[in-house]
Motif scaffolding. Structure first.
Motif, PDB file in Angstrom:
ATOM      1  N   ALA A 316       0.825  -1.211   0.000  1.00  0.00           N
ATOM      2  CA  ALA A 316       0.000   0.000   0.000  1.00  0.00           C
ATOM      3  C   ALA A 316       0.856   1.257   0.000  1.00  0.00           C
ATOM      4  N   LEU A 317       2.122   1.127   0.374  1.00  0.00           N
ATOM      5  CA  LEU A 317       3.012   2.287   0.394  1.00  0.00           C
ATOM      6  C   LEU A 317       3.135   2.920  -0.986  1.00  0.00           C
ATOM      7  N   LEU A 318       3.216   2.089  -2.031  1.00  0.00           N
ATOM      8  CA  LEU A 318       3.386   2.618  -3.384  1.00  0.00           C
ATOM      9  C   LEU A 318       2.160   3.406  -3.834  1.00  0.00           C
ATOM     10  N   GLY A 319       0.993   2.956  -3.441  1.00  0.00           N
ATOM     11  CA  GLY A 319      -0.215   3.666  -3.836  1.00  0.00           C
ATOM     12  C   GLY A 319      -0.311   5.047  -3.217  1.00  0.00           C
ATOM     13  N   GLN A 320       0.286   5.218  -2.047  1.00  0.00           N
ATOM     14  CA  GLN A 320       0.237   6.500  -1.358  1.00  0.00           C
ATOM     15  C   GLN A 320       1.395   7.419  -1.722  1.00  0.00           C
ATOM     16  N   ALA A 321       2.367   6.921  -2.460  1.00  0.00           N
ATOM     17  CA  ALA A 321       3.573   7.687  -2.755  1.00  0.00           C
ATOM     18  C   ALA A 321       3.457   8.418  -4.085  1.00  0.00           C
ATOM     19  N   SER A 322       4.271   9.487  -4.229  1.00  0.00           N
ATOM     20  CA  SER A 322       4.322  10.243  -5.487  1.00  0.00           C
ATOM     21  C   SER A 322       5.443   9.772  -6.391  1.00  0.00           C
ATOM     22  N   ALA A 323       6.402   9.010  -5.848  1.00  0.00           N
ATOM     23  CA  ALA A 323       7.543   8.556  -6.634  1.00  0.00           C
ATOM     24  C   ALA A 323       8.089   7.267  -6.051  1.00  0.00           C
ATOM     25  N   PHE A 324       8.844   6.546  -6.859  1.00  0.00           N
ATOM     26  CA  PHE A 324       9.454   5.302  -6.426  1.00  0.00           C
ATOM     27  C   PHE A 324      10.931   5.321  -6.784  1.00  0.00           C
ATOM     28  N   VAL A 325      11.787   4.931  -5.830  1.00  0.00           N
ATOM     29  CA  VAL A 325      13.225   4.865  -6.046  1.00  0.00           C
ATOM     30  C   VAL A 325      13.702   3.478  -5.655  1.00  0.00           C
ATOM     31  N   CYS A 326      14.526   2.895  -6.519  1.00  0.00           N
ATOM     32  CA  CYS A 326      15.104   1.578  -6.239  1.00  0.00           C
ATOM     33  C   CYS A 326      16.621   1.680  -6.375  1.00  0.00           C
ATOM     34  N   CYS A 327      17.347   1.351  -5.312  1.00  0.00           N
ATOM     35  CA  CYS A 327      18.813   1.370  -5.315  1.00  0.00           C
ATOM     36  C   CYS A 327      19.310  -0.053  -5.055  1.00  0.00           C
ATOM     37  N   VAL A 328      20.212  -0.523  -5.916  1.00  0.00           N
ATOM     38  CA  VAL A 328      20.763  -1.868  -5.750  1.00  0.00           C
ATOM     39  C   VAL A 328      22.281  -1.778  -5.803  1.00  0.00           C
ATOM     40  N   ILE A 329      22.932  -2.408  -4.834  1.00  0.00           N
ATOM     41  CA  ILE A 329      24.397  -2.492  -4.796  1.00  0.00           C
ATOM     42  C   ILE A 329      24.739  -3.973  -4.800  1.00  0.00           C
ATOM     43  N   SER A 330      25.377  -4.436  -5.853  1.00  0.00           N
ATOM     44  CA  SER A 330      25.553  -5.882  -5.996  1.00  0.00           C
ATOM     45  C   SER A 330      26.689  -6.198  -6.956  1.00  0.00           C
ATOM     46  N   ARG A 331      27.254  -7.393  -6.787  1.00  0.00           N
ATOM     47  CA  ARG A 331      28.110  -7.944  -7.832  1.00  0.00           C
ATOM     48  C   ARG A 331      27.218  -8.335  -9.000  1.00  0.00           C
ATOM     49  N   LYS A 369       9.752   6.766 -11.715  1.00  0.00           N
ATOM     50  CA  LYS A 369      10.378   5.578 -11.154  1.00  0.00           C
ATOM     51  C   LYS A 369      11.884   5.679 -11.412  1.00  0.00           C
ATOM     52  N   LEU A 370      12.664   5.804 -10.352  1.00  0.00           N
ATOM     53  CA  LEU A 370      14.101   6.019 -10.470  1.00  0.00           C
ATOM     54  C   LEU A 370      14.868   4.799  -9.994  1.00  0.00           C
ATOM     55  N   PHE A 371      15.876   4.408 -10.771  1.00  0.00           N
ATOM     56  CA  PHE A 371      16.717   3.265 -10.432  1.00  0.00           C
ATOM     57  C   PHE A 371      18.180   3.724 -10.407  1.00  0.00           C
ATOM     58  N   PHE A 372      18.867   3.438  -9.310  1.00  0.00           N
ATOM     59  CA  PHE A 372      20.288   3.726  -9.176  1.00  0.00           C
ATOM     60  C   PHE A 372      21.001   2.415  -8.869  1.00  0.00           C
ATOM     61  N   ILE A 373      21.783   1.935  -9.815  1.00  0.00           N
ATOM     62  CA  ILE A 373      22.407   0.618  -9.718  1.00  0.00           C
ATOM     63  C   ILE A 373      23.925   0.781  -9.645  1.00  0.00           C
ATOM     64  N   GLN A 374      24.534   0.243  -8.586  1.00  0.00           N
ATOM     65  CA  GLN A 374      25.988   0.133  -8.507  1.00  0.00           C
ATOM     66  C   GLN A 374      26.361  -1.336  -8.633  1.00  0.00           C
ATOM     67  N   ARG A 375      26.971  -1.662  -9.766  1.00  0.00           N
ATOM     68  CA  ARG A 375      27.330  -3.058 -10.038  1.00  0.00           C
ATOM     69  C   ARG A 375      28.838  -3.231  -9.985  1.00  0.00           C
ATOM     70  N   TYR A 376      29.281  -4.284  -9.310  1.00  0.00           N
ATOM     71  CA  TYR A 376      30.692  -4.655  -9.278  1.00  0.00           C
ATOM     72  C   TYR A 376      30.873  -5.847 -10.206  1.00  0.00           C
ATOM     73  N   SER A 377      31.545  -5.619 -11.322  1.00  0.00           N
ATOM     74  CA  SER A 377      31.611  -6.609 -12.401  1.00  0.00           C
ATOM     75  C   SER A 377      32.456  -7.806 -12.006  1.00  0.00           C
ATOM     76  N   VAL A 378      31.919  -8.990 -12.288  1.00  0.00           N
ATOM     77  CA  VAL A 378      32.641 -10.247 -12.054  1.00  0.00           C
ATOM     78  C   VAL A 378      32.778 -10.963 -13.386  1.00  0.00           C
ATOM     79  N   PRO A 379      33.797 -11.837 -13.531  1.00  0.00           N
ATOM     80  CA  PRO A 379      33.968 -12.582 -14.778  1.00  0.00           C
ATOM     81  C   PRO A 379      32.774 -13.498 -15.032  1.00  0.00           C
ATOM     82  N   LYS A 380      32.447 -13.665 -16.296  1.00  0.00           N
ATOM     83  CA  LYS A 380      31.342 -14.549 -16.656  1.00  0.00           C
ATOM     84  C   LYS A 380      31.763 -16.002 -16.531  1.00  0.00           C
TER      85      LYS A 380
END
Length: 487
Positions: A316-331, A369-380
């Motif tokens: 229900a939080l999203l329905g009451q909000a004016s904006a959405f932000v998603c931040c991910v920090i991951s390999r 809808k804002l997305f901020f992604i910090q990715r630490y690259s690993v070998p495939k």
């Protein structure tokens, strides 16, 4: 009018000694010198050269006093007034007279905005030393970007900071037929903010292509145009030596006043998934300061990430909000985030974005809808060893789909994706330079989100120049249909 040569030097010395520092600065510029030294002695030498090189030396001297506003010296030295001097034909270059008049009519705020509009066009240390408009023009002349025949850059910057009155005066320096076609199509944008630089970018590139300066401080800048399609730019290429790109919306005047309304309390919801144990808390504090409800998850595996995101889809939080932000920090790899897993293909980046589009999360239709992604690259690794989480049950298709018909699936998305080597995590006390620059920009004041990203872009580029072994790469995609300010 003539005068014996011997009295000239004592007179010039007397006049220069009577001038203040800013007045000597204007005098040196009026006489065509780019010398940064404005001491009385240097000013006298510059003035002497200008007077002696003129067919009407005393007319030059009297006009200089008028342009400096020193009518007291004019009356005491030549026993005449402004009207008498102005009735005579001007002995000073029209371009230099106009630049001095512009400098006198610009406020400190105008000057700061003008310097900001130049972006990376002038080395930062030179801009920081500039205390008046003439200092900036002098640097542009030294770099070959501005002259009496090339004033398009000055006119465009003046329009972009809202000084249309001054920009119109610049048009008089060159004949209309010398004005580039692109400049003739430009129109002032109201209300004016620091983010309105799209036209400036195009003109800047055009001006640089016409006559390359002797010392090339500009790097190739690709002007971005605005549309309701995803735009993609990779300004940081390791070893390529590229300047940071300036990213903007080339909007029309009629659309420039449209804003996303963040008028709820709290303004929006921010979910942070920190899978490496760095910077999550910093992001949390930053978005709490911006009046967002913040949900922070740490050390999740891929399946737990999906569960947390799916739960938020129906919150229900999203329905009451004016904006959405998603931040991910991951390999992760180029297309996937691995979270804390080692042997799976991970969470597809496109899937992450799609989960919060109106098709799968209707309550966010029409909201940024804002997305901020910090990715630490690993070998495939070998794909056969991995288990994929993309395009499966994480995209639920039984939603009502209300927004799918009314709002394009990709509308209202801001996507900022930064990646660097996983080896950075081995450094003691590591913090992401991208996320640090992002939080500093968010805390700096009220910026349009695209211009905010430009500041982040510049900070990361400078870091790359100072630390060649710690390169960050940055990608921006956005389909914002209105102006967005997070403050």
């Amino acid at each position: 009018m003539s005068s014996p040569e011997p009295p000239l030097l004592p007179l010039l010395t007397q006049l220069c000694d009577a001038l203040s520092g800013p007045e000597r600065r204007r005098l040196v510029f009026l006489c065509g010198s780019l010398d940064p030294d404005h001491s009385p002695a240097t000013t006298r030498d510059v003035l002497e050269a200008a007077v002696r090189s003129s067919e009407q030396p005393w007319d030059v001297l009297r006009e200089v006093l008028v342009r400096l506003g020193r009518l007291d010296l004019l009356r005491s030295t030549f026993h005449c007034g402004r009207d008498e001097v102005e009735r005579q034909r001007s002995s000073l270059p029209r371009y230099r007279v106009l630049m001095v008049e512009l400098s006198d009519n610009m406020t400190s705020e105008d000057l700061n905005q003008f310097k900001f509009m130049l972006g990376r066009g002038v080395p930062r240390d030179r801009l920081e030393r500039a205390t008046c408009f003439l200092d900036v023009v002098t640097e542009l002349e030294k770099l070959g970007h501005v002259s009496s025949e090339r004033v398009e850059l000055i006119e465009t910057c003046l329009r972009d900071i809202g000084r249309v009155d001054l920009a119109r005066r610049v048009c008089t320096v060159t004949a209309p037929e010398q004005t580039p076609p692109l400049l003739q199509r430009c129109r002032p944008i109201q209300p004016v903010t620091n983010c309105q630089q799209a036209r400036h970018i195009q003109l800047l590139q055009s001006a640089l292509e016409q006559t390359p300066p002797p010392r090339q401080y500009y790097r190739p800048i690709q002007p971005l145009t605005y549309s309701q399609q995803t735009r993609h730019v990779q300004p940081f290429q390791s070893g390529a030596g590229l300047e940071p790109q300036t990213l903007h919306r080339a909007q029309t005047c009629s659309n420039s006043i449209e804003h996303y309304k963040l008028n709820t309390n709290p303004r929006g919801v921010c979910v942070i998934i920190d899978c490496v144990g760095h910077d999550g808390e910093l992001l949390k504090q930053t978005f709490q300061t911006l009046c967002f409800t913040v949900v922070l998850h740490r050390w999740l595996c891929v399946s737990e990430c999906l569960s947390a995101l799916r739960a938020l889809q129906h919150s229900a939080l999203l329905g009451q909000a004016s904006a959405f932000v998603c931040c991910v920090i991951s390999r992760g790899t180029e297309l996937h985030l691995l979270a804390t897993d080692a042997q799976c293909i991970g969470l597809n980046l496109e899937t992450l974005r799609e989960m919060f589009t109106p098709r799968y999360c209707p309550v966010l239709a029409g909201k940024p809808k804002l997305f901020f992604i910090q990715r630490y690259s690993v070998p495939k690794s070998q794909p056969n060893e991995w288990r994929s989480y993309q395009n499966s049950e994480d995209l639920e298709t039984d939603g009502p789909g209300v927004g799918h018909c009314l709002v394009p699936t990709d509308a209202d998305v801001f996507w900022s994706h930064c990646w660097t080597s996983e080896s950075q995590l081995e450094r003691r006390g590591h913090n992401s330079h991208y996320l640090r620059a992002l939080t500093e920009a968010l805390q700096a004041g009220r910026w349009h989100v695209v211009d905010l990203h430009t500041r982040v872009n510049a900070a990361v580029w400078e870091h790359n120049q100072r630390n060649p072994s710690e390169q960050y790469h940055l990608e921006l995609k956005h389909t914002l249909t209105k102006n967005l300010y997070l403050h």
